[in-house]
Write a protein that holds these residues in place. Structure first.
Motif, PDB file in Angstrom:
ATOM      1  N   LEU A  70      -5.682  32.436  37.731  1.00  0.00           N
ATOM      2  CA  LEU A  70      -5.526  31.292  37.579  1.00  0.00           C
ATOM      3  C   LEU A  70      -4.057  31.063  37.034  1.00  0.00           C
ATOM      4  O   LEU A  70      -3.357  31.777  36.597  1.00  0.00           O
ATOM      5  CB  LEU A  70      -6.221  30.784  36.156  1.00  0.00           C
ATOM      6  CG  LEU A  70      -5.821  29.424  35.699  1.00  0.00           C
ATOM      7  CD1 LEU A  70      -6.454  28.167  36.524  1.00  0.00           C
ATOM      8  CD2 LEU A  70      -6.408  29.232  34.157  1.00  0.00           C
ATOM      9  N   LYS A 125      -9.879  30.393  26.642  1.00  0.00           N
ATOM     10  CA  LYS A 125     -10.929  31.320  27.101  1.00  0.00           C
ATOM     11  C   LYS A 125     -10.500  32.205  28.100  1.00  0.00           C
ATOM     12  O   LYS A 125     -11.228  33.349  28.044  1.00  0.00           O
ATOM     13  CB  LYS A 125     -12.107  30.181  27.856  1.00  0.00           C
ATOM     14  CG  LYS A 125     -12.843  29.305  26.488  1.00  0.00           C
ATOM     15  CD  LYS A 125     -13.552  28.208  27.374  1.00  0.00           C
ATOM     16  CE  LYS A 125     -14.341  27.321  26.465  1.00  0.00           C
ATOM     17  NZ  LYS A 125     -15.028  26.351  26.990  1.00  0.00           N
ATOM     18  N   ARG A 126      -9.692  31.787  29.047  1.00  0.00           N
ATOM     19  CA  ARG A 126      -9.352  32.837  30.141  1.00  0.00           C
ATOM     20  C   ARG A 126      -8.684  34.136  29.535  1.00  0.00           C
ATOM     21  O   ARG A 126      -9.194  35.089  29.913  1.00  0.00           O
ATOM     22  CB  ARG A 126      -8.613  32.030  31.268  1.00  0.00           C
ATOM     23  CG  ARG A 126      -8.274  33.226  32.350  1.00  0.00           C
ATOM     24  CD  ARG A 126      -7.991  32.443  33.767  1.00  0.00           C
ATOM     25  NE  ARG A 126      -7.795  33.508  34.499  1.00  0.00           N
ATOM     26  CZ  ARG A 126      -8.658  33.667  35.607  1.00  0.00           C
ATOM     27  NH1 ARG A 126      -9.674  33.453  35.745  1.00  0.00           N
ATOM     28  NH2 ARG A 126      -7.985  34.700  36.465  1.00  0.00           N
ATOM     29  N   PRO A 140     -12.881  28.415  33.558  1.00  0.00           N
ATOM     30  CA  PRO A 140     -11.660  29.216  33.860  1.00  0.00           C
ATOM     31  C   PRO A 140     -11.888  30.635  34.180  1.00  0.00           C
ATOM     32  O   PRO A 140     -10.977  31.337  34.467  1.00  0.00           O
ATOM     33  CB  PRO A 140     -11.075  29.068  32.096  1.00  0.00           C
ATOM     34  CG  PRO A 140     -12.341  28.540  31.329  1.00  0.00           C
ATOM     35  CD  PRO A 140     -13.404  27.845  32.376  1.00  0.00           C
ATOM     36  N   LEU A 141     -13.285  31.119  34.052  1.00  0.00           N
ATOM     37  CA  LEU A 141     -13.734  32.434  34.192  1.00  0.00           C
ATOM     38  C   LEU A 141     -13.721  32.704  35.768  1.00  0.00           C
ATOM     39  O   LEU A 141     -14.184  34.034  36.022  1.00  0.00           O
ATOM     40  CB  LEU A 141     -14.614  33.045  33.297  1.00  0.00           C
ATOM     41  CG  LEU A 141     -14.473  32.857  31.848  1.00  0.00           C
ATOM     42  CD1 LEU A 141     -15.770  33.431  31.147  1.00  0.00           C
ATOM     43  CD2 LEU A 141     -13.204  33.227  31.369  1.00  0.00           C
ATOM     44  N   THR A 169      -3.719  35.660  34.650  1.00  0.00           N
ATOM     45  CA  THR A 169      -3.178  34.495  34.305  1.00  0.00           C
ATOM     46  C   THR A 169      -1.699  34.151  34.531  1.00  0.00           C
ATOM     47  O   THR A 169      -0.996  35.064  33.746  1.00  0.00           O
ATOM     48  CB  THR A 169      -3.871  33.723  33.012  1.00  0.00           C
ATOM     49  OG1 THR A 169      -5.111  34.053  32.937  1.00  0.00           O
ATOM     50  CG2 THR A 169      -3.459  32.353  32.853  1.00  0.00           C
ATOM     51  N   MET A 205     -17.037  36.587  39.456  1.00  0.00           N
ATOM     52  CA  MET A 205     -15.856  35.942  39.824  1.00  0.00           C
ATOM     53  C   MET A 205     -15.485  35.765  41.237  1.00  0.00           C
ATOM     54  O   MET A 205     -16.020  36.587  42.094  1.00  0.00           O
ATOM     55  CB  MET A 205     -14.678  36.770  39.107  1.00  0.00           C
ATOM     56  CG  MET A 205     -13.343  36.520  39.542  1.00  0.00           C
ATOM     57  SD  MET A 205     -11.991  37.812  38.895  1.00  0.00           S
ATOM     58  CE  MET A 205     -12.630  37.955  37.127  1.00  0.00           C
ATOM     59  N   LEU A 232      -8.488  37.964  31.919  1.00  0.00           N
ATOM     60  CA  LEU A 232      -8.315  37.834  33.283  1.00  0.00           C
ATOM     61  C   LEU A 232      -7.029  37.526  33.567  1.00  0.00           C
ATOM     62  O   LEU A 232      -6.118  36.817  32.918  1.00  0.00           O
ATOM     63  CB  LEU A 232      -9.205  36.586  33.648  1.00  0.00           C
ATOM     64  CG  LEU A 232     -10.670  36.740  33.325  1.00  0.00           C
ATOM     65  CD1 LEU A 232     -11.767  35.779  33.716  1.00  0.00           C
ATOM     66  CD2 LEU A 232     -11.279  38.149  34.413  1.00  0.00           C
TER      67      LEU A 232
END
Length: 240
Positions: free
Chosen positions: A51, A78-79, A45-46, A86, A1, A84
């Motif tokens: 994000l 996906k995120r 997106p990872l 967001t 990341m 993760l």
């Protein structure tokens, strides 16, 4: 990341605002991905530490008109599934709701102007508590005509009399804000220049919005910086 923030921006002045100031204090670089400037390649997106999907005047359900929405929804799915951090603001919150399987639709009314949020018990226990100061709610800026159903397993944080679902969390890593706590006074004039039709339809005036922003904006900026900072403290979203 990567120690980087990726912000999906639809309109140049609907930016990270006070959130960008918080991120700057933490030494985190921000990369804007501007949609609407021709074909874009969806990033992984990872990759980013955070994000953020920002606002815009289009509908989160208008896939047929705006082909970038489908890959953006895929990114969010996906995120979120990866757990993760967001954040979604206005249109971004609607897209998060849709990515979580909820319906997004026109509300039939335009919520435009400054008004306080009514926090739920969960909201008062969250970082949104900073939007209440000394027992009084801090007026927050609103500009939207669409709304969404609360996603399954989401926790409602705030409402207004015009919009039942103003803010929610999903798990520990997703924050969705229908309102605009990020707005900065020094950048507000662009909103008035860009959307005069909405102002006329809402029943308010440019002069009234300008005056209310001058009256409430600085207090909101302080509260929003504290709110975003507390929320980010739960994650290792920091380059220091």
């Amino acid at each position: 990341m990567k120690h980087e923030v990726l912000a999906i921006r639809h309109v140049y002045f609907e930016d990270l605002g006070s959130l960008e100031l918080v991120l700057g204090d933490r030494g985190l670089p921000v990369r804007y991905l501007d949609v609407g400037r021709g074909p874009i390649e969806a990033p992984n997106p990872l990759d980013p530490s955070l994000l953020v999907v920002l606002g815009g005047p289009i509908g989160a359900f208008e896939d047929a008109h705006y082909p970038h929405l489908a890959p953006l929804l895929s990114m969010l799915e996906k995120r979120i599934a990866a757990g993760l951090p967001t954040i979604g603001i206005c249109l971004g919150s609607q897209l998060i709701a849709r990515a979580l399987g909820a319906r997004v639709y026109p509300s039939g009314k335009l919520e435009l102007g400054w008004s306080p949020l009514t926090l739920t018990d969960a909201g008062r226990a969250s970082a949104l508590r900073h939007l209440e100061a000394d027992g009084a709610s801090v007026p927050v800026f609103h500009w939207h005509g669409d709304t969404f159903d609360l996603p399954k397993d989401a926790t409602l944080l705030a409402s207004t009399h015009m919009c039942a679902h103003q803010a929610f969390t999903w798990g520990e890593h997703v924050l969705a804000l229908q309102c605009h706590p990020e707005v900065l006074v020094e950048r507000f004039e662009s909103w008035l220049v860009a959307y005069p039709g909405d102002v006329a339809k809402s029943g308010t005036t440019v002069a009234a919005l300008r005056e209310e922003t001058a009256r409430h904006g600085a207090k909101l900026e302080r509260a929003a910086r504290a709110m975003f900072g507390e929320w980010l403290d739960r994650f290792t979203v920091d380059a220091r």
